[in-house]
Design a protein around this motif. Sequence first.
Motif, mmCIF file in Angstrom:
data_model
loop_
_atom_site.group_PDB
_atom_site.id
_atom_site.type_symbol
_atom_site.label_atom_id
_atom_site.label_comp_id
_atom_site.label_asym_id
_atom_site.label_seq_id
_atom_site.Cartn_x
_atom_site.Cartn_y
_atom_site.Cartn_z
ATOM 1 N N ARG A 167 61.834 68.540 -27.366
ATOM 2 C CA ARG A 167 61.470 69.312 -26.167
ATOM 3 C C ARG A 167 62.470 69.123 -25.044
ATOM 4 N N VAL A 212 49.617 78.024 -27.771
ATOM 5 C CA VAL A 212 48.287 77.830 -28.331
ATOM 6 C C VAL A 212 47.344 79.005 -28.055
ATOM 7 N N ASN A 215 48.300 81.981 -30.325
ATOM 8 C CA ASN A 215 48.061 81.612 -31.733
ATOM 9 C C ASN A 215 46.567 81.640 -32.062
ATOM 10 N N THR A 227 44.747 76.908 -36.315
ATOM 11 C CA THR A 227 45.555 75.711 -36.606
ATOM 12 C C THR A 227 45.649 74.790 -35.387
ATOM 13 N N TYR A 229 47.132 71.451 -33.993
ATOM 14 C CA TYR A 229 48.195 70.509 -34.348
ATOM 15 C C TYR A 229 47.759 69.079 -34.029
ATOM 16 N N ARG A 236 44.966 70.135 -22.411
ATOM 17 C CA ARG A 236 45.753 71.028 -21.562
ATOM 18 C C ARG A 236 44.779 71.661 -20.552
ATOM 19 N N ASP A 296 54.458 65.641 -28.631
ATOM 20 C CA ASP A 296 53.467 66.511 -27.990
ATOM 21 C C ASP A 296 52.817 65.753 -26.822
ATOM 22 N N ARG A 300 47.353 66.642 -19.975
ATOM 23 C CA ARG A 300 48.010 67.392 -18.903
ATOM 24 C C ARG A 300 46.961 68.076 -18.017
#
Length: 343
Positions: A167, A212, A215, A227, A229, A236, A296, A300
Amino acid sequence: LEEKLEILETRIPKKYPEVKFLNYLKKKRILVTGGAGFVGSHLVDNLMLQGHEVIVVDNFFTGRKRNVEQWIGHENFELIHHDIVNPLFIEVDEIYHLASPASPPHYMQNPVKTIKTNTLGTINMLGLARRVNAKVLIASTSEVYGDPDIHPQPETYWGHVNPIGPRACYDEGKRVAETLTYAYAKQENMQVRVARIFNTYGPRMHMNDGRVVSNFILQALQNEVITVYGSGEQTRSFQYVSDLVDGLVALMESNYTLPVNLGNPVEHTINEFATIIKQLVGGHSTIKNVAEVEDDPQRRRPDISRAKNILNWEPKVSLNVGLQKTVNYFRKELKRFKHSHNK
Ligand code: NAD
Ligand code: UDP
């Protein structure tokens, strides 16, 4: 004066009655880099509806003409196909500098280009602002905090970023962009604004954005596996795009120079988020935990006290309302996609 006002009145675009006369008098020439992207195009709508002259500069890496097609042909609007890694010479009063891929799969696709866009591109935009004496707002990110060990994150936190991880091209690129902004401000006595944007979602996200929200919604709409992860216990906080745009405009118009967090402080784990989306969309998707991604960030959430105090800003759109609008948008996108592939 009356004569002047009469002349001005004849120049107000007739096609767009929402453009008010008083706003027209305060009209500015505003550059939006990355204006054909997701956030940029919503910002463009806001600025055009205020009656400003808007110039969009975009290389269409992740942006699309379709996002701004409503303004093509309008006398206040101009679209320039240009890569900001190369210098740009135009006259403007304000610059909203948003050009940069934002989604992890996009910015990891060509990490060197991501760094160039955020460093050379930002130098070019700051250089332009200095030459024409324009006010400049930089779109920074919550990623400058990395995988934070302080929670929630205030602007005073210096961050916890792996400088050589996958990242880093984005996180460090944005950190340098901030450093450049304050170096120019100090050395050249410029007016700068820095928005640290937290996860944002809404209509006009790309079908293959890879973040996200898009998706999960697309998976749920197509009855595919959702999905998650890793463990899904990472968190978040998601803000709706219109709230962000209001915050960006308020920040530009303020007198405040230091970074300001713009985000929605309502925090969810990714597991909770998968369930919320599945319930909202319906269908018979299952939720599955798949391999985690490297580096990851685990938690946050923005501390938005500064934005509240300085800008009198806080998010207004609830997750449910924002997600419903986004689901409706993706439903239409899927229909459009299927239609164009069945032809
Ligand atoms: P996006 O990918 O939809 O938009 C980025 C735009 O910049 C695209 O139109 C792309 O074509 C353009 N662009 C990229 N590189 C360019 C270059 N070299 N020259 C010219 N144009 C270029 O992403 P977005 O979500 O709209 O993000 C906009 C800005 O906000 C970015 O700077 C991003 O880092 C920041 N941000 C977004 C979020 C979010 O959740 N959406 C969070 C934090 C920060
Ligand atoms: N994520 C996920 N499934 C996906 C896409 C993302 O579980 O299909 C997770 C990802 O690992 C991260 C969170 O959702 O923990 C937010 O990811 P996104 O790419 O949207 O943004 P960022 O990591 O930059 O905040």
